[in-house]
Write an enzyme that holds these catalytic residues in place. Structure first.
Site, PDB file in Angstrom:
ATOM      1  N   LYS A 186     -10.170   0.507  14.415  1.00  0.00           N
ATOM      2  CA  LYS A 186      -8.901   1.087  14.879  1.00  0.00           C
ATOM      3  C   LYS A 186      -8.923   1.305  16.393  1.00  0.00           C
ATOM      4  O   LYS A 186      -7.891   1.178  17.060  1.00  0.00           O
ATOM      5  CB  LYS A 186      -8.629   2.398  14.152  1.00  0.00           C
ATOM      6  CG  LYS A 186      -8.335   2.228  12.658  1.00  0.00           C
ATOM      7  CD  LYS A 186      -6.972   1.595  12.418  1.00  0.00           C
ATOM      8  CE  LYS A 186      -6.602   1.564  10.950  1.00  0.00           C
ATOM      9  NZ  LYS A 186      -5.275   0.978  10.717  1.00  0.00           N
ATOM     10  N   SER A 245      -4.785  -2.240   5.940  1.00  0.00           N
ATOM     11  CA  SER A 245      -6.181  -1.790   6.118  1.00  0.00           C
ATOM     12  C   SER A 245      -6.582  -0.932   4.925  1.00  0.00           C
ATOM     13  O   SER A 245      -5.772  -0.136   4.448  1.00  0.00           O
ATOM     14  CB  SER A 245      -6.347  -0.935   7.373  1.00  0.00           C
ATOM     15  OG  SER A 245      -7.695  -0.505   7.480  1.00  0.00           O
ATOM     16  N   ASN A 292      -4.012 -11.496  15.009  1.00  0.00           N
ATOM     17  CA  ASN A 292      -3.012 -12.404  14.434  1.00  0.00           C
ATOM     18  C   ASN A 292      -1.603 -11.832  14.537  1.00  0.00           C
ATOM     19  O   ASN A 292      -0.640 -12.546  14.836  1.00  0.00           O
ATOM     20  CB  ASN A 292      -3.349 -12.698  12.964  1.00  0.00           C
ATOM     21  CG  ASN A 292      -4.600 -13.552  12.828  1.00  0.00           C
ATOM     22  OD1 ASN A 292      -4.947 -14.298  13.739  1.00  0.00           O
ATOM     23  ND2 ASN A 292      -5.288 -13.434  11.703  1.00  0.00           N
ATOM     24  N   TYR A 312      -2.524  -6.684  25.209  1.00  0.00           N
ATOM     25  CA  TYR A 312      -1.367  -7.568  25.022  1.00  0.00           C
ATOM     26  C   TYR A 312      -0.150  -7.020  25.754  1.00  0.00           C
ATOM     27  O   TYR A 312       0.661  -7.772  26.280  1.00  0.00           O
ATOM     28  CB  TYR A 312      -1.058  -7.764  23.529  1.00  0.00           C
ATOM     29  CG  TYR A 312      -1.668  -9.029  22.973  1.00  0.00           C
ATOM     30  CD1 TYR A 312      -3.041  -9.124  22.756  1.00  0.00           C
ATOM     31  CD2 TYR A 312      -0.882 -10.147  22.690  1.00  0.00           C
ATOM     32  CE1 TYR A 312      -3.610 -10.286  22.269  1.00  0.00           C
ATOM     33  CE2 TYR A 312      -1.444 -11.311  22.199  1.00  0.00           C
ATOM     34  CZ  TYR A 312      -2.802 -11.376  21.987  1.00  0.00           C
ATOM     35  OH  TYR A 312      -3.371 -12.530  21.505  1.00  0.00           O
ATOM     36  N   ALA A 325      -0.645   0.720  13.265  1.00  0.00           N
ATOM     37  CA  ALA A 325      -1.057   1.986  12.647  1.00  0.00           C
ATOM     38  C   ALA A 325      -2.460   2.317  13.102  1.00  0.00           C
ATOM     39  O   ALA A 325      -3.429   1.693  12.676  1.00  0.00           O
ATOM     40  CB  ALA A 325      -1.008   1.849  11.131  1.00  0.00           C
ATOM     41  N   ASN A 378      -2.416  -8.653   0.926  1.00  0.00           N
ATOM     42  CA  ASN A 378      -3.330  -9.509   0.153  1.00  0.00           C
ATOM     43  C   ASN A 378      -3.769  -8.828  -1.145  1.00  0.00           C
ATOM     44  O   ASN A 378      -4.594  -9.364  -1.884  1.00  0.00           O
ATOM     45  CB  ASN A 378      -4.558  -9.917   0.992  1.00  0.00           C
ATOM     46  CG  ASN A 378      -5.436  -8.733   1.336  1.00  0.00           C
ATOM     47  OD1 ASN A 378      -5.065  -7.588   1.076  1.00  0.00           O
ATOM     48  ND2 ASN A 378      -6.582  -9.002   1.908  1.00  0.00           N
ATOM     49  N   ASP A 431      -3.456 -12.861   3.496  1.00  0.00           N
ATOM     50  CA  ASP A 431      -4.478 -12.047   4.140  1.00  0.00           C
ATOM     51  C   ASP A 431      -4.242 -12.129   5.648  1.00  0.00           C
ATOM     52  O   ASP A 431      -4.407 -13.197   6.255  1.00  0.00           O
ATOM     53  CB  ASP A 431      -5.861 -12.602   3.785  1.00  0.00           C
ATOM     54  CG  ASP A 431      -6.980 -11.758   4.360  1.00  0.00           C
ATOM     55  OD1 ASP A 431      -6.699 -10.888   5.210  1.00  0.00           O
ATOM     56  OD2 ASP A 431      -8.137 -11.969   3.955  1.00  0.00           O
ATOM     57  N   GLY A 489       0.819  -1.211   0.000  1.00  0.00           N
ATOM     58  CA  GLY A 489       0.000   0.000   0.000  1.00  0.00           C
ATOM     59  C   GLY A 489       0.850   1.257   0.000  1.00  0.00           C
ATOM     60  O   GLY A 489       2.084   1.202  -0.078  1.00  0.00           O
ATOM     61  N   TYR A 510     -14.303   1.600  10.133  1.00  0.00           N
ATOM     62  CA  TYR A 510     -12.866   1.906  10.204  1.00  0.00           C
ATOM     63  C   TYR A 510     -12.513   2.410  11.601  1.00  0.00           C
ATOM     64  O   TYR A 510     -11.587   1.909  12.241  1.00  0.00           O
ATOM     65  CB  TYR A 510     -12.539   2.963   9.153  1.00  0.00           C
ATOM     66  CG  TYR A 510     -11.078   3.334   9.045  1.00  0.00           C
ATOM     67  CD1 TYR A 510     -10.143   2.431   8.544  1.00  0.00           C
ATOM     68  CD2 TYR A 510     -10.637   4.609   9.400  1.00  0.00           C
ATOM     69  CE1 TYR A 510      -8.813   2.788   8.419  1.00  0.00           C
ATOM     70  CE2 TYR A 510      -9.300   4.972   9.272  1.00  0.00           C
ATOM     71  CZ  TYR A 510      -8.392   4.058   8.782  1.00  0.00           C
ATOM     72  OH  TYR A 510      -7.068   4.421   8.649  1.00  0.00           O
TER      73      TYR A 510
END
Ligand code: UDP
Length: 328
Positions: free
Chosen positions: A150, A76, A100, A160, A115, A33, A57, A11, A146
């Site tokens: 986010k 994204s 993931n 995490y 991001a 992807n 993906d 991207g 979106y």
């Protein structure tokens, strides 16, 4: 040699990150992807031994062999028309996708930077927006897919960090522009420049009084690298505080391109933020970062890129790969 995995590598931002980490001597594992990313953005790196491309993906299980020092999650859809076209994919990459990536980071003992975006502030009632502002997001509006993905992404990343002790970094990216933006992604800069190059009228949504603050991509990439290498775990805004109205921006594009076309007005999209300006004192203090490239300079560099596109690319209405995801 340090090894970095970049998702969304084909991207706009991902491809600039690939260039930067290659330049800095890293081994780069680029993952995409190719729904909105394009191989053209990274194919100049394919011959390098320290570069590998994975067509995956990230919303499905991912793995890569070997050690990893860093993961940067940049996959994204990132423009309002993109996430309107593929809302479920947008939600998945910001939720399952980040999960993931976090799992992979934990398994590899890697540090991860995600991001995030100024869209976590929604249509802000506080101006300029500092990291302490919690935002004004409509969860069920069209942009919610979106914005909420986010926001979830930030929450799971902090979890995490707190629960697993993972090394995490969160960047909130404000409107960024530069070479390799997709001409037809619907964002205001490629929209205006594309219109000027095709000899079409420039489309302002609403009355053009809404504001944005545009940051050149090289400045953003520098901020990303500094945050990654810092020890700060809370979100940091990175953007250029120079704020203008969309009407002023249209005038600047008219000046830059010399187009003789007019401006036409269209309906303002639902929940379109009225104002946006990053408050960047954290970036200044913690990262010793501030933008260096002003709009005049950045727009010139960006226009040079768009002028170099082929006629075919200029008139291509849909050179991305949404079809299999769109319900007929
Ligand atoms: N916009 C516009 N004309 C266009 C495309 C966008 O006036 O052809 C406006 C849009 O309504 C918004 C601003 O420009 O107010 C920035 O839109 P963009 O999609 O680039 O990013 P956003 O900051 O809204 O995510």
């Amino acid at each position: 040699m340090k090894r970095v995995l970049i998702t969304g590598a084909a991207g706009f931002l991902g491809s600039h990150l690939c260039d930067r980490f290659i330049k800095d001597g890293y081994h780069v594992l680029a993952m995409d992807n190719l729904i909105t990313g394009r191989l053209k953005n990274i194919e100049h790196l394919f011959h390098l031994e320290q570069f590998e491309f994975h067509n995956n993906d990230v919303s499905k299980f991912i793995n890569v062999s070997g050690e990893l020092d860093y993961i940067l999650h940049f996959a994204s859809p990132a423009s309002p028309i993109d996430y309107l076209k593929i809302p479920i994919q947008t939600l998945k990459v910001g939720s399952l996708g980040v999960h993931n990536c976090l799992g992979l980071a934990k398994a590899k003992g890697a540090r991860i930077l995600i991001a995030s975006t100024s869209e976590v502030y929604g249509d802000p009632t506080v101006h300029p927006q500092s990291e302490e502002y919690w935002g004004n997001v409509n969860p069920v509006g069209p942009r919610g897919v979106y914005d909420e993905a986010k926001r979830f992404q930030e929450a799971i990343t902090m979890a995490y960090h707190n629960f697993h002790g993972l090394e995490t970094r969160i960047i909130r990216i404000f409107n960024t522009y530069g070479p390799r933006m997709r001409l037809n992604d619907g964002r205001v800069l490629p929209a205006f420049i594309g219109q000027a190059l095709r000899g079409e009228d420039l489309t302002i949504f609403g009355d053009g009084s809404q504001t944005r603050s545009f940051c050149f991509v090289d400045d953003l990439v520098e901020g990303i690298v500094r945050l990654l290498l810092s020890d700060y775990v809370y979100p940091v805004n990175v953007g250029n505080p120079s704020e203008i109205t969309i009407s002023q921006f249209a005038e600047e594009i008219i000046q830059l391109t010399g187009t003789k076309q007019s401006i036409i007005y269209k309906d303002l999209p639902v929940d379109d933020p009225k104002q946006r300006q990053p408050e960047i004192s954290k970036a200044r203090e913690i990262l010793k970062w501030e933008p260096k490239i002003n709009r005049a300079e950045g727009l010139k560099l960006t226009y040079e890129y768009f002028k170099g596109l082929s006629k075919e690319e200029l008139f291509e209405s849909n050179h991305y790969n949404f079809d299999k995801y769109i319900k007929k």
